[in-house]
Motif scaffolding. Structure first.
Motif, PDB file in Angstrom:
ATOM      1  N   ALA A  36      33.992 108.500  71.772  1.00 34.17           N
ATOM      2  CA  ALA A  36      32.968 109.483  72.146  1.00 34.17           C
ATOM      3  C   ALA A  36      31.805 109.563  71.156  1.00 34.17           C
ATOM      4  N   GLU A  37      31.934 108.897  69.998  1.00 37.44           N
ATOM      5  CA  GLU A  37      30.880 109.000  68.985  1.00 37.44           C
ATOM      6  C   GLU A  37      29.725 108.049  69.283  1.00 37.44           C
ATOM      7  N   ARG A  38      28.569 108.384  68.748  1.00 44.78           N
ATOM      8  CA  ARG A  38      27.353 107.600  68.941  1.00 44.78           C
ATOM      9  C   ARG A  38      26.702 107.326  67.603  1.00 44.78           C
ATOM     10  N   PRO A  39      25.892 106.294  67.468  1.00 42.62           N
ATOM     11  CA  PRO A  39      25.412 105.357  68.480  1.00 42.62           C
ATOM     12  C   PRO A  39      26.494 104.343  68.844  1.00 42.62           C
ATOM     13  N   LEU A  40      26.336 103.682  69.983  1.00 44.88           N
ATOM     14  CA  LEU A  40      27.276 102.657  70.415  1.00 44.88           C
ATOM     15  C   LEU A  40      27.001 101.343  69.688  1.00 44.88           C
ATOM     16  N   LEU A  41      28.043 100.712  69.198  1.00 47.77           N
ATOM     17  CA  LEU A  41      27.917  99.407  68.555  1.00 47.77           C
ATOM     18  C   LEU A  41      28.161  98.320  69.584  1.00 47.77           C
ATOM     19  N   ASP A  42      27.139  97.500  69.828  1.00 50.14           N
ATOM     20  CA  ASP A  42      27.256  96.314  70.671  1.00 50.14           C
ATOM     21  C   ASP A  42      26.942  95.137  69.759  1.00 50.14           C
ATOM     22  N   LEU A  43      27.951  94.320  69.448  1.00 49.82           N
ATOM     23  CA  LEU A  43      27.749  93.189  68.542  1.00 49.82           C
ATOM     24  C   LEU A  43      26.637  92.271  69.019  1.00 49.82           C
ATOM     25  N   ARG A  44      26.514  92.109  70.324  1.00 47.97           N
ATOM     26  CA  ARG A  44      25.491  91.215  70.867  1.00 47.97           C
ATOM     27  C   ARG A  44      24.092  91.738  70.563  1.00 47.97           C
ATOM     28  N   GLN A  45      23.967  93.026  70.426  1.00 49.36           N
ATOM     29  CA  GLN A  45      22.663  93.608  70.127  1.00 49.36           C
ATOM     30  C   GLN A  45      22.423  93.686  68.618  1.00 49.36           C
ATOM     31  N   TYR A  46      23.396  94.207  67.873  1.00 46.37           N
ATOM     32  CA  TYR A  46      23.177  94.376  66.434  1.00 46.37           C
ATOM     33  C   TYR A  46      23.114  93.026  65.715  1.00 46.37           C
ATOM     34  N   PHE A  47      24.082  92.151  65.972  1.00 44.93           N
ATOM     35  CA  PHE A  47      24.094  90.844  65.328  1.00 44.93           C
ATOM     36  C   PHE A  47      23.297  89.855  66.168  1.00 44.93           C
ATOM     37  N   ASN A  48      21.994  90.089  66.222  1.00 42.69           N
ATOM     38  CA  ASN A  48      21.069  89.231  66.956  1.00 42.69           C
ATOM     39  C   ASN A  48      19.776  89.198  66.159  1.00 42.69           C
ATOM     40  N   GLY A  49      19.362  88.012  65.734  1.00 40.98           N
ATOM     41  CA  GLY A  49      18.176  87.885  64.893  1.00 40.98           C
ATOM     42  C   GLY A  49      18.564  87.765  63.432  1.00 40.98           C
ATOM     43  N   ASP A  50      17.643  88.132  62.538  1.00 41.03           N
ATOM     44  CA  ASP A  50      17.865  88.033  61.098  1.00 41.03           C
ATOM     45  C   ASP A  50      18.411  89.351  60.552  1.00 41.03           C
ATOM     46  N   LEU A  51      19.375  89.233  59.653  1.00 42.24           N
ATOM     47  CA  LEU A  51      19.967  90.384  58.987  1.00 42.24           C
ATOM     48  C   LEU A  51      20.217  90.027  57.530  1.00 42.24           C
ATOM     49  N   MET A  72      21.699  86.350  57.025  1.00 40.49           N
ATOM     50  CA  MET A  72      22.312  85.987  58.305  1.00 40.49           C
ATOM     51  C   MET A  72      21.268  85.723  59.373  1.00 40.49           C
ATOM     52  N   LYS A  73      21.616  84.767  60.229  1.00 36.05           N
ATOM     53  CA  LYS A  73      20.849  84.503  61.443  1.00 36.05           C
ATOM     54  C   LYS A  73      21.860  84.501  62.580  1.00 36.05           C
ATOM     55  N   ALA A  74      21.542  85.232  63.631  1.00 32.48           N
ATOM     56  CA  ALA A  74      22.487  85.347  64.747  1.00 32.48           C
ATOM     57  C   ALA A  74      21.741  85.246  66.066  1.00 32.48           C
ATOM     58  N   HIS A  75      22.416  84.666  67.039  1.00 30.82           N
ATOM     59  CA  HIS A  75      21.848  84.620  68.393  1.00 30.82           C
ATOM     60  C   HIS A  75      22.979  84.547  69.413  1.00 30.82           C
ATOM     61  N   TRP A  76      22.675  85.064  70.582  1.00 31.73           N
ATOM     62  CA  TRP A  76      23.644  85.130  71.675  1.00 31.73           C
ATOM     63  C   TRP A  76      23.050  84.526  72.934  1.00 31.73           C
ATOM     64  N   GLN A  77      23.915  83.917  73.731  1.00 32.33           N
ATOM     65  CA  GLN A  77      23.591  83.520  75.098  1.00 32.33           C
ATOM     66  C   GLN A  77      24.699  84.131  75.950  1.00 32.33           C
ATOM     67  N   GLY A  78      24.349  85.195  76.646  1.00 29.97           N
ATOM     68  CA  GLY A  78      25.363  85.905  77.428  1.00 29.97           C
ATOM     69  C   GLY A  78      26.403  86.510  76.514  1.00 29.97           C
ATOM     70  N   THR A 177      33.250  95.623  50.307  1.00 28.22           N
ATOM     71  CA  THR A 177      32.366  96.642  50.876  1.00 28.22           C
ATOM     72  C   THR A 177      31.011  96.001  51.116  1.00 28.22           C
ATOM     73  N   LEU A 178      30.476  96.193  52.325  1.00 23.88           N
ATOM     74  CA  LEU A 178      29.192  95.590  52.703  1.00 23.88           C
ATOM     75  C   LEU A 178      28.295  96.620  53.376  1.00 23.88           C
ATOM     76  N   ALA A 179      27.004  96.499  53.109  1.00 24.72           N
ATOM     77  CA  ALA A 179      25.999  97.281  53.820  1.00 24.72           C
ATOM     78  C   ALA A 179      25.052  96.278  54.478  1.00 24.72           C
ATOM     79  N   PHE A 180      25.057  96.243  55.813  1.00 25.73           N
ATOM     80  CA  PHE A 180      24.175  95.360  56.586  1.00 25.73           C
ATOM     81  C   PHE A 180      22.879  96.082  56.882  1.00 25.73           C
ATOM     82  N   HIS A 181      21.788  95.326  56.868  1.00 24.24           N
ATOM     83  CA  HIS A 181      20.496  95.905  57.248  1.00 24.24           C
ATOM     84  C   HIS A 181      19.819  94.959  58.217  1.00 24.24           C
ATOM     85  N   LYS A 182      19.373  95.522  59.319  1.00 19.56           N
ATOM     86  CA  LYS A 182      18.635  94.771  60.336  1.00 19.56           C
ATOM     87  C   LYS A 182      17.215  95.340  60.383  1.00 19.56           C
ATOM     88  N   PRO A 183      16.212  94.500  60.100  1.00 15.85           N
ATOM     89  CA  PRO A 183      14.816  95.007  60.121  1.00 15.85           C
ATOM     90  C   PRO A 183      14.377  95.478  61.494  1.00 15.85           C
TER      91      PRO A 183
END
Length: 183
Positions: A36-51, A72-78, A177-183
């Motif tokens: 029930a908590e937010r925001p929703l984590l969608d790996l396809r959305q967060y891990f997409n592009g440069d991080l 990191m560089k990430a991309h998804w197809q479907g 322990t890691l802190a990810f940042h997506k621009p």
């Protein structure tokens, strides 16, 4: 003696309740606890592009043993994705890991990388992802299989925090322990 029976019974009831609470506390959090908590984590959305991520490894005594940065560089197809990780450690050592990720029909995730033994498995709910895998870590001239239990939490659209517990034969070795940042 009659007056002690209600007190003894109340004490035993309290002890049983405490034991039940302690035992249920050992079970720990479950991913679905965060649905029930937010925001929703969608790996396809967060891990997409440069991080970029900044992290550290602490041993089981809490001593910081290593610090590092991950580009990191990430991309998804479907439902299929690739996550390229380039690590730079504070001692100058470099490491590269390339994950291939797949979103399963049930909403879970699986991943593979060259140094991962078998498949990594993950499940997301709300802002949380639990990611579990075994990594073959080089130490000296040997490789050791170490279990990782990652808990990732999406704080906002730019920030994801990760705490990974490392263990071998059920013995806790330390934490990453890691802190990810997506621009």
């Amino acid at each position: 003696m009659k007056a002690l029976r209600p007190t003894l019974l109340a004490g035993l009831t309290a002890l049983a309740a405490l034991g039940s609470t302690v035992l249920s506390g050992c079970a720990g959090s479950q991913v679905q606890d965060y649905t029930a908590e937010r925001p929703l984590l969608d790996l396809r959305q967060y891990f997409n592009g440069d991080l970029v991520a900044h992290g550290m490894f602490t041993d089981r005594f809490g001593t910081i043993r290593r610090r590092f940065t991950v580009q990191m560089k990430a991309h998804w197809q479907g439902d299929s994705g690739v996550l390229e990780e380039d690590f730079l450690y504070s001692d100058g050592e470099k490491e590269r890991r390339v994950w291939t990720l797949q979103r399963k029909a049930d909403g879970g995730y699986v991943g593979r990388a060259a140094d991962v033994v078998g498949e990594a498995e993950g499940r997301a709910a709300g802002p949380v992802l639990r990611w579990q895998y075994t990594l073959s870590l080089p130490v000296g001239g040997s490789h050791y299989q170490v279990a990782f239990d990652d808990w990732m939490v999406l704080m906002d659209e730019h920030t994801l925090l990760n705490r990974a517990t490392m263990s071998k034969w059920g013995v806790r070795l330390g934490e990453v322990t890691l802190a990810f940042h997506k621009p």
